[in-house]
Design a protein around this motif. Structure first.
Motif, PDB file in Angstrom:
ATOM      1  N   ILE A 124      46.516  40.989 -42.060  1.00  0.00           N
ATOM      2  CA  ILE A 124      46.556  39.890 -40.914  1.00  0.00           C
ATOM      3  C   ILE A 124      46.300  38.591 -41.191  1.00  0.00           C
ATOM      4  CG2 ILE A 124      46.584  39.458 -38.764  1.00  0.00           C
ATOM      5  CD1 ILE A 124      48.165  41.963 -39.087  1.00  0.00           C
ATOM      6  N   VAL A 125      47.418  37.613 -41.432  1.00  0.00           N
ATOM      7  CA  VAL A 125      46.872  36.230 -41.602  1.00  0.00           C
ATOM      8  C   VAL A 125      47.361  35.269 -40.435  1.00  0.00           C
ATOM      9  CG1 VAL A 125      47.481  34.366 -43.253  1.00  0.00           C
ATOM     10  CG2 VAL A 125      47.221  36.468 -44.145  1.00  0.00           C
ATOM     11  N   SER A 126      46.232  34.723 -39.991  1.00  0.00           N
ATOM     12  CA  SER A 126      46.720  33.703 -38.812  1.00  0.00           C
ATOM     13  C   SER A 126      47.632  32.464 -39.210  1.00  0.00           C
ATOM     14  CB  SER A 126      45.149  33.364 -38.212  1.00  0.00           C
ATOM     15  OG  SER A 126      45.588  32.217 -37.029  1.00  0.00           O
ATOM     16  N   ASP A 127      48.708  32.383 -38.241  1.00  0.00           N
ATOM     17  CA  ASP A 127      49.469  31.066 -38.451  1.00  0.00           C
ATOM     18  C   ASP A 127      49.159  30.006 -37.553  1.00  0.00           C
ATOM     19  OD1 ASP A 127      50.259  32.325 -36.150  1.00  0.00           O
ATOM     20  OD2 ASP A 127      52.305  32.653 -36.481  1.00  0.00           O
ATOM     21  N   ILE A 128      47.881  30.050 -36.824  1.00  0.00           N
ATOM     22  CA  ILE A 128      47.515  29.153 -35.798  1.00  0.00           C
ATOM     23  C   ILE A 128      45.962  28.967 -36.133  1.00  0.00           C
ATOM     24  CG2 ILE A 128      49.327  29.475 -34.128  1.00  0.00           C
ATOM     25  CD1 ILE A 128      47.245  30.966 -32.509  1.00  0.00           C
ATOM     26  N   ASN A 129      45.369  27.762 -35.627  1.00  0.00           N
ATOM     27  CA  ASN A 129      43.953  27.873 -35.288  1.00  0.00           C
ATOM     28  C   ASN A 129      43.517  28.328 -34.116  1.00  0.00           C
ATOM     29  OD1 ASN A 129      42.946  25.866 -37.880  1.00  0.00           O
ATOM     30  ND2 ASN A 129      44.508  24.658 -36.997  1.00  0.00           N
ATOM     31  N   VAL A 130      42.554  28.989 -33.937  1.00  0.00           N
ATOM     32  CA  VAL A 130      41.931  29.443 -32.870  1.00  0.00           C
ATOM     33  C   VAL A 130      40.239  28.942 -32.571  1.00  0.00           C
ATOM     34  CG1 VAL A 130      41.093  31.197 -31.246  1.00  0.00           C
ATOM     35  CG2 VAL A 130      43.157  31.396 -32.669  1.00  0.00           C
ATOM     36  N   PRO A 131      40.113  28.034 -31.455  1.00  0.00           N
ATOM     37  CA  PRO A 131      41.162  27.475 -30.775  1.00  0.00           C
ATOM     38  C   PRO A 131      42.072  26.605 -31.148  1.00  0.00           C
ATOM     39  CG  PRO A 131      39.126  26.399 -30.048  1.00  0.00           C
ATOM     40  CD  PRO A 131      38.809  27.495 -31.098  1.00  0.00           C
ATOM     41  N   GLU A 132      43.263  26.041 -30.807  1.00  0.00           N
ATOM     42  CA  GLU A 132      44.316  25.031 -30.991  1.00  0.00           C
ATOM     43  C   GLU A 132      43.794  23.603 -30.865  1.00  0.00           C
ATOM     44  OE1 GLU A 132      48.317  26.211 -32.000  1.00  0.00           O
ATOM     45  OE2 GLU A 132      47.999  27.433 -30.484  1.00  0.00           O
ATOM     46  N   PHE A 133      42.619  23.338 -30.093  1.00  0.00           N
ATOM     47  CA  PHE A 133      42.210  22.360 -29.492  1.00  0.00           C
ATOM     48  C   PHE A 133      40.980  22.126 -29.440  1.00  0.00           C
ATOM     49  CE2 PHE A 133      43.452  24.770 -25.974  1.00  0.00           C
ATOM     50  CZ  PHE A 133      42.355  24.887 -25.185  1.00  0.00           C
ATOM     51  N   ASN A 134      39.965  21.414 -29.453  1.00  0.00           N
ATOM     52  CA  ASN A 134      38.619  21.212 -29.179  1.00  0.00           C
ATOM     53  C   ASN A 134      38.505  21.470 -27.682  1.00  0.00           C
ATOM     54  OD1 ASN A 134      38.251  20.366 -31.759  1.00  0.00           O
ATOM     55  ND2 ASN A 134      38.038  18.166 -31.098  1.00  0.00           N
ATOM     56  N   ARG A 135      37.644  22.480 -27.414  1.00  0.00           N
ATOM     57  CA  ARG A 135      37.354  22.974 -25.932  1.00  0.00           C
ATOM     58  C   ARG A 135      36.089  23.061 -25.527  1.00  0.00           C
ATOM     59  NH1 ARG A 135      37.054  28.950 -25.721  1.00  0.00           N
ATOM     60  NH2 ARG A 135      38.105  28.781 -23.846  1.00  0.00           N
ATOM     61  N   SER A 136      35.749  23.074 -24.418  1.00  0.00           N
ATOM     62  CA  SER A 136      34.393  22.743 -23.733  1.00  0.00           C
ATOM     63  C   SER A 136      33.970  24.462 -23.744  1.00  0.00           C
ATOM     64  CB  SER A 136      34.259  22.126 -22.539  1.00  0.00           C
ATOM     65  OG  SER A 136      32.778  22.329 -21.968  1.00  0.00           O
ATOM     66  N   THR A 137      32.930  24.796 -23.805  1.00  0.00           N
ATOM     67  CA  THR A 137      32.153  26.005 -23.454  1.00  0.00           C
ATOM     68  C   THR A 137      31.211  26.173 -22.229  1.00  0.00           C
ATOM     69  OG1 THR A 137      30.261  25.659 -24.857  1.00  0.00           O
ATOM     70  CG2 THR A 137      31.938  26.582 -25.871  1.00  0.00           C
ATOM     71  N   VAL A 138      31.243  24.867 -21.508  1.00  0.00           N
ATOM     72  CA  VAL A 138      30.372  24.790 -19.986  1.00  0.00           C
ATOM     73  C   VAL A 138      31.456  23.894 -19.130  1.00  0.00           C
ATOM     74  CG1 VAL A 138      28.284  25.039 -20.989  1.00  0.00           C
ATOM     75  CG2 VAL A 138      29.319  22.914 -20.875  1.00  0.00           C
ATOM     76  N   ASP A 139      30.994  24.305 -17.864  1.00  0.00           N
ATOM     77  CA  ASP A 139      31.426  22.985 -16.949  1.00  0.00           C
ATOM     78  C   ASP A 139      30.414  21.812 -17.002  1.00  0.00           C
ATOM     79  OD1 ASP A 139      33.523  24.592 -15.925  1.00  0.00           O
ATOM     80  OD2 ASP A 139      32.121  25.380 -14.287  1.00  0.00           O
ATOM     81  N   GLY A 140      31.014  20.642 -17.314  1.00  0.00           N
ATOM     82  CA  GLY A 140      30.292  19.486 -17.563  1.00  0.00           C
ATOM     83  C   GLY A 140      31.265  17.961 -17.926  1.00  0.00           C
ATOM     84  N   TYR A 141      30.436  17.348 -18.625  1.00  0.00           N
ATOM     85  CA  TYR A 141      31.203  15.960 -18.631  1.00  0.00           C
ATOM     86  C   TYR A 141      31.160  15.630 -20.333  1.00  0.00           C
ATOM     87  CZ  TYR A 141      30.487  15.195 -13.927  1.00  0.00           C
ATOM     88  OH  TYR A 141      30.706  15.531 -12.273  1.00  0.00           O
ATOM     89  N   ALA A 142      32.326  15.428 -20.851  1.00  0.00           N
ATOM     90  CA  ALA A 142      32.634  15.102 -22.114  1.00  0.00           C
ATOM     91  C   ALA A 142      32.148  13.774 -22.371  1.00  0.00           C
ATOM     92  CB  ALA A 142      34.175  15.385 -22.635  1.00  0.00           C
ATOM     93  N   ILE A 143      31.258  13.307 -23.156  1.00  0.00           N
ATOM     94  CA  ILE A 143      30.642  12.175 -23.639  1.00  0.00           C
ATOM     95  C   ILE A 143      30.836  11.804 -25.167  1.00  0.00           C
ATOM     96  CG2 ILE A 143      29.491  12.134 -21.308  1.00  0.00           C
ATOM     97  CD1 ILE A 143      26.875  12.588 -23.022  1.00  0.00           C
ATOM     98  N   GLN A 144      30.224  10.558 -25.536  1.00  0.00           N
ATOM     99  CA  GLN A 144      29.713  10.524 -26.850  1.00  0.00           C
ATOM    100  C   GLN A 144      28.239  10.602 -26.663  1.00  0.00           C
ATOM    101  OE1 GLN A 144      31.410   6.600 -28.607  1.00  0.00           O
ATOM    102  NE2 GLN A 144      33.438   7.170 -28.236  1.00  0.00           N
ATOM    103  N   SER A 145      27.692  11.552 -27.748  1.00  0.00           N
ATOM    104  CA  SER A 145      26.290  12.186 -27.732  1.00  0.00           C
ATOM    105  C   SER A 145      25.144  10.925 -27.722  1.00  0.00           C
ATOM    106  CB  SER A 145      26.054  13.128 -28.577  1.00  0.00           C
ATOM    107  OG  SER A 145      26.608  12.532 -29.795  1.00  0.00           O
ATOM    108  N   LYS A 146      25.715   9.851 -28.418  1.00  0.00           N
ATOM    109  CA  LYS A 146      24.795   8.920 -28.575  1.00  0.00           C
ATOM    110  C   LYS A 146      24.566   8.205 -27.100  1.00  0.00           C
ATOM    111  CE  LYS A 146      28.376   5.456 -29.998  1.00  0.00           C
ATOM    112  NZ  LYS A 146      28.665   4.596 -30.993  1.00  0.00           N
ATOM    113  N   ASP A 147      25.263   8.271 -26.147  1.00  0.00           N
ATOM    114  CA  ASP A 147      25.262   7.480 -24.995  1.00  0.00           C
ATOM    115  C   ASP A 147      24.082   8.183 -24.215  1.00  0.00           C
ATOM    116  OD1 ASP A 147      26.992   5.383 -25.076  1.00  0.00           O
ATOM    117  OD2 ASP A 147      28.740   6.446 -24.389  1.00  0.00           O
ATOM    118  N   SER A 148      23.856   9.485 -24.579  1.00  0.00           N
ATOM    119  CA  SER A 148      22.855  10.244 -23.859  1.00  0.00           C
ATOM    120  C   SER A 148      21.551  10.173 -24.537  1.00  0.00           C
ATOM    121  CB  SER A 148      23.103  11.871 -23.675  1.00  0.00           C
ATOM    122  OG  SER A 148      23.045  12.354 -25.116  1.00  0.00           O
ATOM    123  N   TYR A 149      21.278   9.547 -25.674  1.00  0.00           N
ATOM    124  CA  TYR A 149      19.892   9.556 -26.243  1.00  0.00           C
ATOM    125  C   TYR A 149      19.106   8.702 -25.518  1.00  0.00           C
ATOM    126  CZ  TYR A 149      22.557  10.834 -30.634  1.00  0.00           C
ATOM    127  OH  TYR A 149      23.387  11.482 -31.358  1.00  0.00           O
TER     128      TYR A 149
END
Length: 408
Positions: free
Chosen positions: A44-69
Motif C-alpha cells: 500500500i503506497v500513499s498517493d497523498i500526504n497525511v495531513p495534507e495541510f499544516n494542522r493544529s493539535t490544540v485549540d489556540g492561537y496560531a502565531i510566529q513563535s518568536k513573538d512569544s519569547y
C-alpha cells in the motif's frame, strides 16, 4: 507400506514450501470494512500526504513563535487578533509578525504561523488583541503537512495481517478497497472406525471426534476457512473418495489419524493414488508428532496428521501454519514470553521436542511449570498456557533455566 524416513523439522518446512513456491492462493478485492484480519496481497503506497495541510493539535492561537519569547504571567506578549479559522475549511488568512489567528483543534494553520499557543495560555481582549502568557517554540502544538504519512510512502507491505490500527491508516489515505489473499480453504477429515461425531451415542470402544473440532478452530484462528469436516471409516475406497472431494473443493486437505504404519492406516496409499508427487514427507523428528505425512495430490497439499490430539495440534502449528505463512508472505510474530523452568525436563536427542507448560507468577518472576501427560490426552493442552521447544541437539533443560514460552 514403507516405514518412516524421518527428517528434521527444518527440512520438512523447506520441502513443504518448495512444493508450493509457485502455487499461491488467489487474490480478491474487498471493501475496507471487510478487511480486519485479512492478509494484504499488495504493498500500500500513499498517493497523498497525511495531513495534507499544516494542522493544529490544540485549540489556540496560531502565531510566529518568536513573538512569544519572554512572555510571562506578569509581562505577557501583546499581539493583534486577526480572526479565526473555520473547522474543515481552507483559510486564506496569513500571520505576520505581531499577529495571532484562532485555530480549533484539527484546523488549518494559516501561512506565516509556525506554532500554536494553547488557549489556556492566552487571553482574547475584546476581539482586538491577544495576550500570550507563555513562550512556545517553533513547531509546537501543530502537525506539519506529511508528518504522519508522506506521499509515495509505502505504509503497509504485502503479507501484513490487518489490525484495527491498519484499517485506520488505510482510511486516512482514502483507501476504499484493497487486494487481499483469499482465505485458505481447508477440508478436514477424521479417520478411524472408532471415531463418532457429537450427535451420536457413545458406545464402548468409541471416542468422539476431538481432532476435527480442534483443527476447525485452529484453521479459523489463522484466518482460514473450513469447506467441510467429515469422519471416515478405515476403508481405502471411502478415504480416497473423501480426499478427492477435499482436493476438488479446497486448497489444503487435513487427514487426522491414519499416518502411522499400522495395517489399516491407508493415508499413505491414498495420497499416492492420485496424480502428482505423492508423499514427500514421511515422518518428522519431532515429539510429539513423528508419524506425520505430507504429500501432493492433483496439485493440492495433503497432510496426514497423527491421531493423538496433542500431536495433531502441535504438527498443525509447526507445519500447517508455516505453509500458510509461506504462500501468503506473512511475517507472523509468535506470541511468546520468557519464563523460568521450575523442573528438570528431559527430551530425546535427535528430536525437536515441544513440551506443554503452564505459567505461574511468584514474587515478580514468571515460572513455567511442565505439564506431564501422553499425546492422546486433550486436557494436556487445555490445562497449558503454551509450550517450550527443546532442540534436537539438547538432552533436556534444567530447573532454573530461562526459556521462551510460546503461547498456544
Amino acid at each position: 507400506m514403507d516405514f518412516f524416513n524421518v527428517i528434521s523439522v527444518g527440512e520438512a518446512k523447506e520441502r513443504l514450501l518448495k512444493r508450493v513456491k509457485n502455487k499461491y492462493l488467489k487474490i480478491e478485492t474487498i471493501n475496507l470494512v471487510q478487511a480486519l484480519n485479512r492478509v494484504l496481497a499488495e504493498d500500500i503506497v500513499s498517493d497523498i500526504n497525511v495531513p495534507e495541510f499544516n494542522r493544529s493539535t490544540v485549540d489556540g492561537y496560531a502565531i510566529q513563535s518568536k513573538d512569544s519569547y519572554g512572555a510571562t504571567e506578569t509581562v505577557p506578549s501583546l499581539l493583534n487578533y486577526k480572526g479565526e479559522v473555520s473547522m474543515g475549511t481552507k483559510t486564506d488568512l496569513e500571520v505576520n509578525p505581531g499577529e495571532a489567528v484562532y485555530v480549533p483543534t484539527g484546523g488549518m494553520i494559516p501561512n506565516g504561523a509556525d506554532s500554536v499557543v494553547m488557549i489556556e495560555n492566552a487571553e482574547n481582549m475584546a476581539g482586538e488583541s491577544i495576550f500570550v502568557y507563555k513562550p512556545i517554540s517553533n513547531g509546537e502544538n501543530l502537525i506539519l503537512k506529511g508528518d504522519d504519512i508522506k506521499k509515495n510512502q509505502t505504509i503497509l507491505s504485502v503479507g501484513k495481517k490487518l489490525t484495527p490500527q491498519d484499517i485506520g491508516v488505510l482510511a486516512a489515505i482514502g483507501k476504499k478497497e484493497i487486494k487481499v489473499y483469499k482465505k485458505p480453504r481447508f477440508y478436514v477429515i477424521s479417520t478411524g472406525d472408532e471415531i463418532i461425531d457429537l450427535d451420536e451415542e457413545l458406545g464402548m470402544g468409541e471416542i468422539r471426534d476431538i481432532n476435527g473440532y480442534a483443527l476447525y478452530s485452529l484453521i479459523k484462528s489463522i484466518g482460514g476457512e473450513v469447506v467441510a469436516k467429515s469422519i471416515v471409516r478405515d476403508e481405502f475406497d471411502l478415504l480416497r473418495d473423501e480426499v478427492e472431494k477435499g482436493i476438488d473443493n479446497s486448497d489444503v486437505v487435513l487427514i487426522s489419524g491414519g499416518s502411522s504404519v499400522g495395517v489399516r492406516d491407508y493415508t499413505y496409499d491414498v495420497i499416492n493414488s492420485f496424480d502428482g508427487e505423492g508423499v514427500f514427507i514421511h515422518g518428522i523428528s519431532i515429539k510429539p508428532g513423528k508419524p506425520t505425512l505430507v504429500g501432493e495430490a492433483n496439485g493440492k497439499i495433503v497432510f496426514g496428521l497423527p491421531g493423538h490430539p496433542v500431536s495433531s495440534i502441535i504438527v498443525f502449528k509447526v507445519l500447517v501454519e508455516h505453509l500458510i505463512e509461506g504462500v501468503m508472505n506473512t511475517r507472523r510474530q509468535r506470541k511468546k514470553t520468557k519464563a523460568i523452568l521450575d523442573f528438570n525436563v528431559h527430551s530425546n536427542p535427535g528430536k525437536e521436542t515441544y513440551h506443554m507448560v503452564k505459567l505461574e507468577e511468584r514474587k515478580g518472576n514468571l515460572y513455567a511449570i511442565p505439564n506431564w501427560g501422553k499425546s492422546g490426552m486433550i486436557t494436556l493442552l487445555s490445562e497449558s498456557n503454551g509450550y517450550i521447544i527443546i532442540s534436537s541437539e539438547e538432552e533436556g533443560i534444567n530447573k532454573g533455566d530461562e526459556r521462551q514460552v510460546y503461547f498456544l
